[in-house]
Design an enzyme around this catalytic site. Structure first.
Site, PDB file in Angstrom:
ATOM      1  N   ASP A 142     -24.723 -24.490 -55.376  1.00 19.16           N
ATOM      2  CA  ASP A 142     -23.653 -23.846 -56.153  1.00 19.16           C
ATOM      3  C   ASP A 142     -22.971 -24.818 -57.107  1.00 19.16           C
ATOM      4  O   ASP A 142     -21.852 -25.269 -56.871  1.00 19.16           O
ATOM      5  CB  ASP A 142     -22.620 -23.241 -55.195  1.00 19.16           C
ATOM      6  CG  ASP A 142     -23.234 -22.165 -54.327  1.00 19.16           C
ATOM      7  OD1 ASP A 142     -24.352 -21.706 -54.651  1.00 19.16           O
ATOM      8  OD2 ASP A 142     -22.609 -21.773 -53.327  1.00 19.16           O
ATOM      9  N   ASP A 177     -31.335 -19.127 -48.121  1.00 17.61           N
ATOM     10  CA  ASP A 177     -29.949 -19.545 -48.344  1.00 17.61           C
ATOM     11  C   ASP A 177     -29.210 -19.701 -47.010  1.00 17.61           C
ATOM     12  O   ASP A 177     -29.698 -19.298 -45.956  1.00 17.61           O
ATOM     13  CB  ASP A 177     -29.264 -18.482 -49.219  1.00 17.61           C
ATOM     14  CG  ASP A 177     -27.907 -18.951 -49.754  1.00 17.61           C
ATOM     15  OD1 ASP A 177     -27.647 -20.161 -49.791  1.00 17.61           O
ATOM     16  OD2 ASP A 177     -27.101 -18.067 -50.133  1.00 17.61           O
ATOM     17  N   GLU A 218     -27.733 -24.492 -44.026  1.00 19.60           N
ATOM     18  CA  GLU A 218     -27.251 -25.848 -43.634  1.00 19.60           C
ATOM     19  C   GLU A 218     -27.097 -25.954 -42.120  1.00 19.60           C
ATOM     20  O   GLU A 218     -27.280 -27.044 -41.601  1.00 19.60           O
ATOM     21  CB  GLU A 218     -25.933 -26.148 -44.355  1.00 19.60           C
ATOM     22  CG  GLU A 218     -26.092 -26.365 -45.854  1.00 19.60           C
ATOM     23  CD  GLU A 218     -26.406 -25.083 -46.627  1.00 19.60           C
ATOM     24  OE1 GLU A 218     -26.015 -24.011 -46.113  1.00 19.60           O
ATOM     25  OE2 GLU A 218     -27.041 -25.139 -47.670  1.00 19.60           O
TER      26      GLU A 218
END
Ligand code: MIG
Length: 643
Positions: free
Chosen positions: A403, A306, A309
């Protein structure tokens, strides 16, 4: 036929693994270079469909939209949200003229797919780019050629195709044991529980909180005996803290990204201030991959990556700033301050490369680091899925679509994204079933499970502070048992179709039109999918609906799963209204095909893949069969079952 065209001094992303010959003059597109980069334009025919772009909003047909490749942590997935967590720069034009185009660039790219209605595609790439043009007679054929050059999909173990329960907020071993017990007591199958950031000591990677999980190794093995795996999350940033061995080694060896002053760049994420591993450096990747030993020694065999990015709350430069995170960009593109992405650097073979220029391959290289590390550490297949991605990452792990929210639109987008993702190599994928942000409802969750029952990754996940959405918490448990049960009855098929697709560089989920290219009506269908080679699904995606219209391009076998039996009936082609009560699932077996259904089980280990009944009017089915764990996966494992 694939040709490559190079524009500028291209940064090697390693997305493509085959040698592709260079062409002389770019086909289909005109190209212009201006101060802001390269601009490619191609005219579209009136009815042309444009497929592709993997994880992106709007629908299967990307025409009429504008999409930005710039990996972004943003939970506002409205249809006009231009950026998602992954950038998958492959499109296919399907009309009188057909071709595929992959814009291989690690930097920002904008895909204007006839957004302004002028009847053209305009792709703007900020940095040098390698353009791959893929020819072929059909959109599907073009995709299959493309999938060959980007290399074989990651192969998950069988248990990764089971149902998983997850939630941000499970905080200790008591929580975890309770979920396992509740699922078992409710007679609902379960293969894994995802551990979110709360398992860690102060959100630090490669640690376990000793008070909340005093004996993680014992817990992992106790649950594995019950057929349930634990799947910890790993975040990208490494906490700055003397004494943290991973931090200290990374600092010593130069494995972190640096700032403008040449020091290590610092940004705040869950553990506080962190450094970002320089995953684009090979040595740093190997080093990061080796750290997974901490987890494999505890018995973990599955992970999710996670915040890669990379997401950040603020950096050493933006600390204290608040409000608008858009960095002045007129388009809101993320949870991070965009300006921060311009302020750190990678060290590649001694060259200082601005992060901004290679932003979209950061998460990809985290997945690559973890996948290669786990490949070395484990003698069996691992589970791995990431939030951020770029084409190429599909060889090392899967992805989830980030999400999303508990909304009917997001359920619909789960359906449309699956086909785009498969075109870009991401076969092992799925969405947060039930929705991540917002409060789900019983009805939405049931309808969503009926979609996820067919996606390789089937995980119920939700955010902290939202309504609990474990299946056993709702009334009318039979409906949940029915749909979860269906997944396990279909496991022999799902696993076999996935493995065959992966081994032959094919898609596992396809748009309807890929199976019926000459059927103009099928071309317009965005809410039915082909799953594997034998079946078509037509899920209910609307609140309150108890029936829906299905379009059948050919006569098929209708299958109604009522929680106990598969009721089959031959049906004719054309439009058909099906009634689908909550808790039931209706789908179709294509003409001349067979569907193997098994006996089910309470976890994947209990499912006998070889004990199947064949439904449908076909003559034979090629079943992929193995032990679900060993790395030796080849087409030798395919057996022909005859009716
Ligand atoms: O800032 O780890 O997408 O699945 O539960 C939020 C907590 C960080 C984002 C992931 C989500 C996960 C959550 N994470």
């Amino acid at each position: 036929m694939i040709k490559k065209y190079i524009f500028g001094d291209v940064f090697a992303t390693d997305a493509v693994v085959c040698d592709v010959p260079c062409g002389d003059k770019l086909e289909y597109f005109s190209v212009e270079k201006d101060g802001s980069g390269y601009v490619f334009r191609a005219p579209l025919g009136g009815d042309d469909i444009v497929y592709g772009l993997g994880e992106s909003m709007r629908g299967i047909n990307k025409r009429g939209g504008r999409y930005v490749s710039f990996n972004t942590d943003n939970m506002h997935h409205t249809d006009d949200m231009p950026c998602m967590y992954g950038s998958h720069n492959f499109i296919v034009v399907d009309g009188a003229i057909k071709f595929g185009a992959f814009f291989d660039t690690p930097a920002r790219a904008v895909f204007d797919i006839d957004y302004d209605g002028s009847g053209q595609i305009c792709v703007s790439c900020e940095q040098p780019v390698a353009v791959y043009i893929v020819g072929g007679d059909s959109a599907y054929g073009i995709v299959r050629q493309f999938l060959k050059i980007i290399g074989q999909s990651y192969l998950p173990p069988l248990w990764a195709f089971g149902f998983g329960q997850s939630r941000w907020g499970y905080k200790n071993q008591k929580d975890v044991r309770r979920i396992v017990r509740k699922y078992a007591d409710a007679g609902m199958p379960l293969d894994y529980i995802c551990l979110d950031i709360d398992y860690m000591d102060r959100y630090i990677d490669f640690t376990v909180d000793k008070t909340r999980f005093p004996d993680m190794k014992g817990l992992v093995s106790e649950l594995k005996d019950k057929g349930v795996r634990l799947v910890p999350i790993v975040d990208a940033g490494i906490k700055i803290e003397p004494g943290n061995a991973v931090y200290e080694e990374g600092v010593k060896k130069g494995y972190f990204c640096t700032n403008e002053e040449g020091e290590y760049f610092s940004a705040a994420v869950w553990p506080g201030m962190t450094h970002f591993p320089d995953f684009i450096q090979k040595d740093a990747r190997e080093w990061f991959g080796r750290q997974y030993k901490f987890y494999t020694e505890l018995g973990f065999e599955g992970f999710w990556n996670d915040m890669n990015e990379p997401a950040m709350f603020y950096s050493q430069y933006t600390k204290g700033q608040s409000g608008d995170h858009s960095g002045g960009d007129p388009l809101y593109e993320g949870g991070a301050f965009l300006s921060d992405y311009k302020k750190f650097y990678h060290n590649i073979d001694g060259k200082k490369v601005p992060h901004w220029d290679v932003h979209n391959i950061y998460g990809y290289n985290m997945t690559r680091a973890s996948g290669e590390g786990l490949g070395n550490l484990l003698d069996r297949r691992y589970m791995l899925f990431s939030r951020s991605s770029y084409i190429g990452a599909h060889r090392y792990g899967g992805i989830w679509t980030g999400d999303n929210s508990s909304s009917w639109l997001m359920l619909r987008r789960n359906v449309t994204m699956m086909s785009g993702l498969n075109m870009c190599g991401f076969l092992y994928s799925g969405a947060d079933t039930g929705g991540f942000v917002g409060n789900t409802t019983r009805e939405l969750l049931l309808r969503w499970l009926a979609v996820s029952a067919f996606t390789p990754l089937m995980r119920n996940h939700s955010a902290k502070f939202t309504r609990y959405q474990e299946c056993y918490r709702f009334r009318g448990k039979d409906d949940f048992r029915s749909i979860l049960g269906l997944r396990y009855r279909l496991l022999p098929y799902i696993y076999s179709e996935f493995m065959k697709a992966a081994l032959s560089c094919d898609m596992y989920i396809k748009p309807l039109a890929f199976g019926y290219p000459d059927d103009t009506r099928a071309r317009a269908v965005e809410d039915q999918l082909l799953v594997g080679d034998s079946i078509m699904i037509a899920p209910v995606l609307e609140k309150g609906a108890l029936e829906r219209v299905v379009y059948l391009p050919e006569p098929m076998t209708e299958v109604r799963w009522n929680g106990k039996d598969f009721l089959t009936v031959p049906v004719t082609e054309g439009e058909r209204n099906i009634s689908v009560p909550l808790g039931e699932v209706v789908f179709f077996i294509r003409r001349g095909k067979l569907l193997p259904v098994g006996k089910g089980g309470m976890n994947a280990g209990q499912v006998d893949l070889a004990d199947v009944t064949l439904l449908g009017d076909g003559k034979e089915y090629a079943q992929y069969l193995d032990d679900g764990l060993s790395k030796n996966c080849t087409s030798d494992n395919i057996k022909i079952l005859k009716r």
